[in-house]
Design a protein around this motif. Structure first.
Motif, PDB file in Angstrom:
ATOM      1  N   ALA A  22       0.814  -1.220   0.000  1.00 15.02           N
ATOM      2  CA  ALA A  22       0.000   0.000   0.000  1.00 15.02           C
ATOM      3  C   ALA A  22       0.846   1.268   0.000  1.00 15.02           C
ATOM      4  CB  ALA A  22      -0.932  -0.004   1.204  1.00 15.02           C
ATOM      5  N   THR A  23       2.008   1.227   0.645  1.00 18.22           N
ATOM      6  CA  THR A  23       2.791   2.460   0.798  1.00 18.22           C
ATOM      7  C   THR A  23       3.813   2.692  -0.302  1.00 18.22           C
ATOM      8  OG1 THR A  23       4.347   1.342   2.283  1.00 18.22           O
ATOM      9  CG2 THR A  23       2.520   2.555   3.302  1.00 18.22           C
ATOM     10  N   ILE A  24       4.288   1.667  -0.956  1.00 20.87           N
ATOM     11  CA  ILE A  24       5.301   1.868  -2.000  1.00 20.87           C
ATOM     12  C   ILE A  24       4.802   2.815  -3.094  1.00 20.87           C
ATOM     13  CG2 ILE A  24       6.490   0.728  -3.921  1.00 20.87           C
ATOM     14  CD1 ILE A  24       7.402  -1.386  -2.012  1.00 20.87           C
ATOM     15  N   PRO A  25       3.576   2.667  -3.582  1.00 19.87           N
ATOM     16  CA  PRO A  25       3.127   3.635  -4.599  1.00 19.87           C
ATOM     17  C   PRO A  25       3.063   5.075  -4.066  1.00 19.87           C
ATOM     18  CG  PRO A  25       1.710   1.698  -4.602  1.00 19.87           C
ATOM     19  CD  PRO A  25       2.611   1.584  -3.407  1.00 19.87           C
ATOM     20  N   LEU A  26       2.828   5.229  -2.770  1.00 20.99           N
ATOM     21  CA  LEU A  26       2.737   6.572  -2.194  1.00 20.99           C
ATOM     22  C   LEU A  26       4.078   7.286  -2.151  1.00 20.99           C
ATOM     23  CD1 LEU A  26       0.340   5.843   0.817  1.00 20.99           C
ATOM     24  CD2 LEU A  26      -0.249   6.813  -1.413  1.00 20.99           C
ATOM     25  N   VAL A  27       5.160   6.537  -1.944  1.00 22.90           N
ATOM     26  CA  VAL A  27       6.487   7.145  -1.822  1.00 22.90           C
ATOM     27  C   VAL A  27       7.333   6.916  -3.068  1.00 22.90           C
ATOM     28  CG1 VAL A  27       6.502   7.011   0.683  1.00 22.90           C
ATOM     29  CG2 VAL A  27       7.451   5.128  -0.634  1.00 22.90           C
ATOM     30  N   ARG A  28       6.720   6.444  -4.121  1.00 23.03           N
ATOM     31  CA  ARG A  28       7.446   6.067  -5.338  1.00 23.03           C
ATOM     32  C   ARG A  28       8.287   7.204  -5.912  1.00 23.03           C
ATOM     33  NH1 ARG A  28      10.236   2.900  -7.985  1.00 23.03           N
ATOM     34  NH2 ARG A  28       9.696   2.406 -10.095  1.00 23.03           N
ATOM     35  N   ASN A  29       7.759   8.412  -5.954  1.00 18.37           N
ATOM     36  CA  ASN A  29       8.479   9.518  -6.581  1.00 18.37           C
ATOM     37  C   ASN A  29       9.048  10.501  -5.566  1.00 18.37           C
ATOM     38  OD1 ASN A  29       8.021   8.605  -9.234  1.00 18.37           O
ATOM     39  ND2 ASN A  29       5.937   9.377  -9.130  1.00 18.37           N
ATOM     40  N   PRO A  34      14.664   9.776   3.365  1.00 17.14           N
ATOM     41  CA  PRO A  34      13.931  10.230   4.543  1.00 17.14           C
ATOM     42  C   PRO A  34      12.529   9.646   4.678  1.00 17.14           C
ATOM     43  CG  PRO A  34      14.039  11.988   2.922  1.00 17.14           C
ATOM     44  CD  PRO A  34      14.864  10.844   2.401  1.00 17.14           C
ATOM     45  N   TYR A  35      11.813   9.480   3.590  1.00 14.53           N
ATOM     46  CA  TYR A  35      10.419   9.078   3.692  1.00 14.53           C
ATOM     47  C   TYR A  35      10.210   7.582   3.570  1.00 14.53           C
ATOM     48  CZ  TYR A  35       9.937  14.057   2.934  1.00 14.53           C
ATOM     49  OH  TYR A  35      10.060  15.404   3.039  1.00 14.53           O
ATOM     50  N   GLY A  36      10.769   6.991   2.552  1.00 13.88           N
ATOM     51  CA  GLY A  36      10.553   5.574   2.319  1.00 13.88           C
ATOM     52  C   GLY A  36      11.017   4.709   3.467  1.00 13.88           C
ATOM     53  N   MET A  37      12.203   4.994   3.985  1.00 15.17           N
ATOM     54  CA  MET A  37      12.723   4.189   5.094  1.00 15.17           C
ATOM     55  C   MET A  37      11.909   4.408   6.362  1.00 15.17           C
ATOM     56  SD  MET A  37      16.821   4.281   4.459  1.00 15.17           S
ATOM     57  CE  MET A  37      17.181   3.220   5.836  1.00 15.17           C
ATOM     58  N   ALA A  38      11.528   5.639   6.640  1.00 16.63           N
ATOM     59  CA  ALA A  38      10.735   5.929   7.840  1.00 16.63           C
ATOM     60  C   ALA A  38       9.385   5.223   7.774  1.00 16.63           C
ATOM     61  CB  ALA A  38      10.547   7.430   8.004  1.00 16.63           C
ATOM     62  N   ILE A  39       8.747   5.305   6.630  1.00 20.52           N
ATOM     63  CA  ILE A  39       7.455   4.641   6.469  1.00 20.52           C
ATOM     64  C   ILE A  39       7.629   3.125   6.542  1.00 20.52           C
ATOM     65  CG2 ILE A  39       5.596   4.176   4.814  1.00 20.52           C
ATOM     66  CD1 ILE A  39       5.887   7.142   3.949  1.00 20.52           C
ATOM     67  N   GLY A  40       8.660   2.599   5.891  1.00 25.01           N
ATOM     68  CA  GLY A  40       8.901   1.158   5.904  1.00 25.01           C
ATOM     69  C   GLY A  40       9.125   0.605   7.298  1.00 25.01           C
ATOM     70  N   TYR A  41       9.986   1.262   8.064  1.00 21.93           N
ATOM     71  CA  TYR A  41      10.262   0.758   9.410  1.00 21.93           C
ATOM     72  C   TYR A  41       9.092   0.985  10.359  1.00 21.93           C
ATOM     73  CZ  TYR A  41      14.882  -0.706   8.140  1.00 21.93           C
ATOM     74  OH  TYR A  41      15.924  -1.379   7.551  1.00 21.93           O
ATOM     75  N   THR A  42       8.300   2.019  10.120  1.00 21.80           N
ATOM     76  CA  THR A  42       7.101   2.218  10.931  1.00 21.80           C
ATOM     77  C   THR A  42       6.098   1.100  10.675  1.00 21.80           C
ATOM     78  OG1 THR A  42       7.414   4.617  10.933  1.00 21.80           O
ATOM     79  CG2 THR A  42       5.198   3.802  11.450  1.00 21.80           C
ATOM     80  N   THR A  43       5.930   0.713   9.409  1.00 22.01           N
ATOM     81  CA  THR A  43       5.003  -0.385   9.111  1.00 22.01           C
ATOM     82  C   THR A  43       5.505  -1.700   9.709  1.00 22.01           C
ATOM     83  OG1 THR A  43       6.001  -0.854   6.953  1.00 22.01           O
ATOM     84  CG2 THR A  43       4.153   0.690   6.980  1.00 22.01           C
ATOM     85  N   MET A  44       6.820  -1.875   9.734  1.00 22.06           N
ATOM     86  CA  MET A  44       7.375  -3.083  10.353  1.00 22.06           C
ATOM     87  C   MET A  44       7.072  -3.105  11.846  1.00 22.06           C
ATOM     88  SD  MET A  44      11.063  -3.478   8.554  1.00 22.06           S
ATOM     89  CE  MET A  44      11.234  -3.295   6.793  1.00 22.06           C
ATOM     90  N   LEU A  45       7.237  -1.968  12.509  1.00 23.00           N
ATOM     91  CA  LEU A  45       6.938  -1.897  13.945  1.00 23.00           C
ATOM     92  C   LEU A  45       5.463  -2.176  14.213  1.00 23.00           C
ATOM     93  CD1 LEU A  45       9.071   1.130  15.180  1.00 23.00           C
ATOM     94  CD2 LEU A  45       9.247  -1.253  15.944  1.00 23.00           C
ATOM     95  N   ILE A  46       4.597  -1.624  13.385  1.00 26.16           N
ATOM     96  CA  ILE A  46       3.164  -1.877  13.542  1.00 26.16           C
ATOM     97  C   ILE A  46       2.884  -3.371  13.401  1.00 26.16           C
ATOM     98  CG2 ILE A  46       0.900  -1.540  12.450  1.00 26.16           C
ATOM     99  CD1 ILE A  46       1.935   1.349  11.739  1.00 26.16           C
ATOM    100  N   ALA A  47       3.409  -3.976  12.351  1.00 26.39           N
ATOM    101  CA  ALA A  47       3.171  -5.401  12.109  1.00 26.39           C
ATOM    102  C   ALA A  47       3.762  -6.266  13.215  1.00 26.39           C
ATOM    103  CB  ALA A  47       3.755  -5.803  10.755  1.00 26.39           C
TER     104      ALA A  47
END
Length: 178
Positions: A22-29, A34-47
Motif C-alpha cells: 500500500a505504501t510503496i506507490p505513495l512514496v514512489r516519486n 527520509p520518507y521511504g525508510m521511515a514509512i517502511g520501518y514504521t510499518t514493520m513496527l506496527i506489524a
C-alpha cells in the motif's frame, strides 16, 4: 508455542506485506532516504507489535508469569515467520513495480553522493559497485537474505523489549474473569 509462532508470524507477515504494497506507490516519486525508510520501518513496527500481543497472551495463559528466554524465543520465532513472508511479498511486488526500481535506486544513490562532492575515481568506483550490486540483486539467493535482514532485526528488537517488559507480571496483569 509453535502454533503461536506460526499464527502471529503469519499475521505480522501479512500486515507488513500489505502495508508495504500500500505504501510503496505513495512514496514512489519521493527521495528514498527520509520518507521511504521511515514509512517502511514504521510499518514493520506496527506489524511486529503482534510479538507483544503473543507474549502477553502466552503469559496470561500461563497464570500471569513468563520468563525472559521463553518470551524472547516466542518473539524470535514470530520474527522469522514474519521475515519469510516479508521476503515473499517483496519478491512478488518487485517485478510489479513500474519502471526500473533498482536502476532508479542506484541513480538516486549516485546522485546523492555526487551532491556531497564525490567525483573522479571514487565516483567511478561507486558506480561500478552499484552496477555489480544490481547484477547480484537479480539473483534470488542474494536478494532473499538481504530482504530478510530488513525486517528481522526490527523483530529482534521488538522481541527483546517485549520479553523484558512482559516478564514483569505487574505490567498489564491479566484481567480476572467473572
Amino acid at each position: 508455542m509453535l502454533r503461536d509462532i506460526l499464527k502471529y508470524g503469519v499475521i505480522a507477515g501479512l500486515i507488513v506485506g500489505i502495508l508495504m504494497a500500500a505504501t510503496i506507490p505513495l512514496v514512489r516519486n519521493t527521495p528514498a532516504e527520509p520518507y521511504g525508510m521511515a514509512i517502511g520501518y514504521t510499518t514493520m513496527l506496527i506489524a511486529l507489535s503482534t510479538i507483544f500481543v503473543a507474549i502477553k497472551r502466552r503469559r496470561d495463559a500461563q497464570g500471569g508469569v513468563i520468563r525472559f528466554w521463553p518470551a524472547f524465543a516466542l518473539g524470535l520465532g514470530i520474527s522469522v515467520v514474519a521475515g519469510i513472508i516479508y521476503v515473499i511479498a517483496w519478491d512478488i511486488m518487485l517485478p510489479l513495480l513500474p519502471g526500473d526500481f533498482m536502476g532508479e535506486l542506484i541513480a538516486d544513490m549516485v546522485e546523492t553522493e555526487k551532491a556531497k562532492g564525490l567525483s573522479g575515481e571514487a565516483l567511478a568506483k561507486l558506480t561500478a559497485d552499484m552496477e555489480q550490486f544490481r547484477r547480484d540483486y537479480a539473483n534470488p539467493l542474494y536478494r532473499w537474505p538481504i530482504t530478510f535482514t530488513e525486517v528481522f532485526p526490527v523483530g529482534v528488537l521488538v522481541s527483546l523489549v517485549s520479553a523484558l517488559v512482559l516478564r514483569n507480571p505487574r505490567v498489564l496483569p491479566a484481567r480476572a474473569t467473572a
